[in-house]
Structure formats: structure tokens, C-alpha cells
Design a protein around this motif. Structure first.
Motif, PDB file in Angstrom:
ATOM      1  N   LEU A  32      86.186  21.647   8.672  1.00  0.00           N
ATOM      2  CA  LEU A  32      86.705  21.161   9.956  1.00  0.00           C
ATOM      3  C   LEU A  32      85.698  20.223  10.618  1.00  0.00           C
ATOM      4  O   LEU A  32      86.065  19.196  11.189  1.00  0.00           O
ATOM      5  N   ALA A  35      85.932  16.969   8.901  1.00  0.00           N
ATOM      6  CA  ALA A  35      87.157  16.273   9.319  1.00  0.00           C
ATOM      7  C   ALA A  35      86.958  15.626  10.693  1.00  0.00           C
ATOM      8  O   ALA A  35      87.425  14.509  10.946  1.00  0.00           O
TER       9      ALA A  35
ATOM     10  N   GLU B  42      89.232  22.537  17.188  1.00  0.00           N
ATOM     11  CA  GLU B  42      89.489  22.430  15.748  1.00  0.00           C
ATOM     12  C   GLU B  42      89.835  23.770  15.081  1.00  0.00           C
ATOM     13  O   GLU B  42      90.787  23.844  14.298  1.00  0.00           O
ATOM     14  N   LYS B  43      89.068  24.826  15.412  1.00  0.00           N
ATOM     15  CA  LYS B  43      89.348  26.117  14.771  1.00  0.00           C
ATOM     16  C   LYS B  43      90.666  26.704  15.271  1.00  0.00           C
ATOM     17  O   LYS B  43      91.415  27.320  14.507  1.00  0.00           O
ATOM     18  N   PHE B  46      93.384  24.869  13.632  1.00  0.00           N
ATOM     19  CA  PHE B  46      93.481  25.290  12.228  1.00  0.00           C
ATOM     20  C   PHE B  46      94.259  26.600  12.115  1.00  0.00           C
ATOM     21  O   PHE B  46      95.149  26.741  11.270  1.00  0.00           O
ATOM     22  N   ARG B  47      93.953  27.564  12.990  1.00  0.00           N
ATOM     23  CA  ARG B  47      94.638  28.860  12.928  1.00  0.00           C
ATOM     24  C   ARG B  47      96.129  28.694  13.263  1.00  0.00           C
ATOM     25  O   ARG B  47      96.986  29.345  12.659  1.00  0.00           O
ATOM     26  N   ILE B  48      96.424  27.820  14.225  1.00  0.00           N
ATOM     27  CA  ILE B  48      97.835  27.587  14.578  1.00  0.00           C
ATOM     28  C   ILE B  48      98.576  26.982  13.382  1.00  0.00           C
ATOM     29  O   ILE B  48      99.673  27.421  13.025  1.00  0.00           O
ATOM     30  N   ARG B  56      95.969  27.587   3.555  1.00  0.00           N
ATOM     31  CA  ARG B  56      94.711  27.150   4.149  1.00  0.00           C
ATOM     32  C   ARG B  56      94.489  25.646   3.997  1.00  0.00           C
ATOM     33  O   ARG B  56      94.157  24.946   4.960  1.00  0.00           O
ATOM     34  N   LEU B  60      94.380  22.685   6.820  1.00  0.00           N
ATOM     35  CA  LEU B  60      93.230  21.786   7.019  1.00  0.00           C
ATOM     36  C   LEU B  60      93.677  20.324   7.028  1.00  0.00           C
ATOM     37  O   LEU B  60      93.238  19.539   7.870  1.00  0.00           O
ATOM     38  N   VAL B  63      95.379  19.510  10.346  1.00  0.00           N
ATOM     39  CA  VAL B  63      94.429  19.380  11.468  1.00  0.00           C
ATOM     40  C   VAL B  63      93.639  18.074  11.342  1.00  0.00           C
ATOM     41  O   VAL B  63      93.457  17.353  12.327  1.00  0.00           O
ATOM     42  N   GLN B  64      93.220  17.761  10.119  1.00  0.00           N
ATOM     43  CA  GLN B  64      92.471  16.509   9.927  1.00  0.00           C
ATOM     44  C   GLN B  64      93.345  15.302  10.313  1.00  0.00           C
ATOM     45  O   GLN B  64      92.868  14.377  10.969  1.00  0.00           O
ATOM     46  N   MET B  67      93.517  15.060  14.084  1.00  0.00           N
ATOM     47  CA  MET B  67      92.264  14.539  14.654  1.00  0.00           C
ATOM     48  C   MET B  67      92.187  13.021  14.478  1.00  0.00           C
ATOM     49  O   MET B  67      91.835  12.300  15.412  1.00  0.00           O
TER      50      MET B  67
END
Lengths: 124, 209
Positions: A32, A35, B42-43, B46-48, B56, B60, B63-64, B67
Motif C-alpha cells: 500500500l 502504491a 489506505e489500509k 484496502f479492508r473495504i 487480497r 490492492l 485501492v492503487q 489513489m
């Protein structure tokens, strides 16, 4: 934040979720983080690419205006050579790849600009 | 005039240089603020995403992508707008993934099972790295609670799920949630109310009123 009083249920749900966020493993955290760095690097590229996106359009518009002026001006006699030179000038960079050429071969574009001024002055 | 006497060339040059320096500082401030914001979310994002797609690596990727899109397209917007914008982008990514996944599963349902290209998983270099996690018993209880919550949330209709995640788990207010979901504040209240009722019924009294 929430603008109402949380119920016991909402508080528990948030705590469970927060705990699961804290439990994200080191490998995922590292990915993360990477990223995020990629996204931040895109900030610089965005500034650069906005300039690159507008440059070709501006150059093309300027070349088109110049060719139009050549045709319209009564004091300038336009020969077929002039038209060819104008057409060459009109082939100014229109893509990112072409813009790379501008930076790699500035002499060509300096020459091109000189040709343009000679044509508009009627001396070329 | 005295004012002009003191304004020498050096001063003019300094004034001319001041603007680009300020612009550069503003750009750096913006980059730092965006870094802080993304590090905060970010975390959680990621969990959402992981709750929604149950994978997983795909989480990722989503999320990337979110962002990147925020940085490329919306970094210039006021920082107060980043959170709803980011979650809107994130949920768009999740919905795109779900659409693609539905198409893929339709295609694979008519595909011979041996040709799906199930390659061996690459070795994970972080597999044996110790995580800074809570003690095992607390972690187990939290894991169980979260698993029950995740299953219950998964059973909700999509919009109720979004309203619950953003409003309850992310702590966004009604206006922010509406901006993130692209709907009215009234709709958010309705979706959220229904989601809470459904979850309370699913999880029972042990989870509280």
C-alpha cells in the motif's frame, strides 16, 4: 465524523472494523505504501503531461494562423515553395512522441521557425 | 520618489523569482497533504475493498487505482473534498471489478476447466516477517466479530452496504456520504437506516441495540 449519537451497535461495528484495519499484515502495508508513492509520483507527471497536452494544440493553431495570414496578406506573393514551407511548418509536433523530437532536435525547429518568419516577411 | 529609489534591479529580480518559488512550495505542500491523506485512508480502503471483492490482490489493485485517479484528476481540489471523492472512486473501482468478475465467471462457466491457467503462487518474501499485531486472544475475538460483521454486511443490498461502510465504519457524515455515493442525503439516511436494521436482525442482541 458522524453527526448523531452512535448506538452500541455502531460503536461495536466500528471497533471490529478498526481492529481488522490494525491487523493488516506487513507485506500488504508495504504494498500500500508503494502504491501511494506511485500515486504521488503521478502528481509530477500530471503537471508535465498537462503542458505536453496543450503544446501540440497551441503549435498547430499558430502554424495554421500563419499559413492563413500568408494567403490573406496582399503584400506577400505566395509561391508554391512558400506553400510547401508553410505545410512543413504546419507539421509541428502534434503528439507526445513529436514533442520528444522537439527536445532532442531543437535545431530543426529553430530552422523551421526561421523559415516561417522569412515566409511571412516575403523574403523567403 | 523615494519608493522608486529603493527599488533597484536586484529587488525586481527577487520579486520576479518569488512567484515560481511560491508555486513550487504550494506544489510541495499539496503533495505532502495528499501523502498524509492517502496514508490515513489506505489500509481502511484496502479492508473495504477486500470485504467487497474477497481477494487480497484484487483489493490492492482497486485501492492503487483509486489513489492514482485521485492524484491525477482531483489533487487540485480542496483537501476537504478528497475523502468523499476517494471513496466514490474506490466504489466505482469495486463495481467495475464486480462487473468484470460476473462476465469472467459467465465465460469460465462454459470453458473447459483445465485451461484456466492456474499457475503456481509465487513465493511471498514477507511471509515470515513478524507483524506488529495485537496479542493472539484479542486478535481472535476481533477476527470473529469482524467475520460475523463482514458476512452480515455482504448480505446487504449494494447501496445499503455502501451507506453502512461509509457512514458507520468510516465515520463520514450524511453530506460526505451522499457526495461519495452520488445520491441525495435523504437516500443516504434511508439506506443507512435499513442497513442498520438488517444488520441488527442478522447479528442479534449480542451486538447491542
Amino acid at each position: 465524523m458522524s453527526n448523531h449519537t452512535d448506538t452500541e451497535f455502531e460503536r461495536k461495528a466500528r471497533e471490529a472494523f478498526d481492529a481488522s484495519v490494525d491487523a493488516v499484515d506487513a507485506h500488504t502495508s508495504s504494498q500500500l505504501n508503494r502504491a501511494r508513492q506511485v500515486a504521488l509520483a503521478a502528481l509530477d507527471r500530471r503537471d508535465h503531461s498537462m503542458l505536453r497536452a496543450w503544446l501540440p494544440a497551441g503549435a498547430l493553431a499558430a502554424a495554421a494562423a500563419m499559413v492563413l495570414l500568408m494567403w490573406q496578406s496582399p503584400n506577400v506573393s505566395v509561391t508554391p515553395d512558400d506553400v510547401a514551407a508553410g505545410a512543413a511548418i504546419a507539421e509541428l509536433p502534434a503528439s507526445d512522441e513529436d514533442l520528444d523530437l522537439v527536445t532532442e532536435d531543437p535545431e530543426f525547429y529553430a530552422w523551421s521557425a526561421q523559415q516561417a518568419s522569412l515566409v511571412t516577411n516575403g523574403t523567403g | 520618489m523615494k519608493g522608486f529609489d529603493t527599488l533597484d534591479f536586484a529587488s525586481v529580480a527577487r520579486l520576479a523569482d518569488a512567484e515560481p518559488a511560491t508555486q513550487e512550495e504550494a506544489r510541495l505542500d499539496q503533495a505532502r497533504a495528499l501523502d498524509r491523506f492517502l496514508a490515513e485512508v489506505e489500509k481502511r480502503a484496502f479492508r473495504i475493498a477486500q470485504m467487497a471483492v474477497r481477494d487480497r490482490d484484487d483489493a490492492l489493485d482497486i485501492v492503487q487505482g483509486a489513489m492514482l485517479r485521485l492524484a491525477r484528476n482531483y489533487a487540485q481540489r480542496p483537501s476537504e473534498e478528497w475523502k468523499p471523492l476517494f471513496y466514490r472512486i474506490l466504489y466505482n473501482g469495486i463495481r467495475d471489478w464486480q462487473r468484470r468478475s460476473a462476465v469472467r465467471s459467465r465465460i469460465f462457466s462454459i470453458w473447459p476447466s483445465g485451461s484456466r491457467g492456474d499457475d503456481e503462487e509465487p513465493t511471498d518474501p514477507y511471509e515470515h516477517v513478524a507483524d506488529n499485531l495485537p496479542e493472539p486472544s484479542r486478535r481472535l475475538m476481533a477476527d470473529e466479530a469482524m467475520q460475523r460483521l463482514e458476512s452480515a454486511v455482504e448480505a446487504l443490498p449494494a447501496r445499503q452496504r455502501e451507506a453502512f461502510v461509509l457512514r458507520c465504519l468510516e465515520g463520514m457524515d450524511v453530506a460526505q456520504t451522499a457526495a461519495a455515493m452520488g445520491c441525495s442525503e435523504g437516500s443516504v439516511k434511508t439506506h443507512y437506516f435499513r442497513a442498520l436494521n438488517a444488520l441488527r436482525q442478522q447479528l442479534g442482541e449480542a451486538w447491542g441495540p
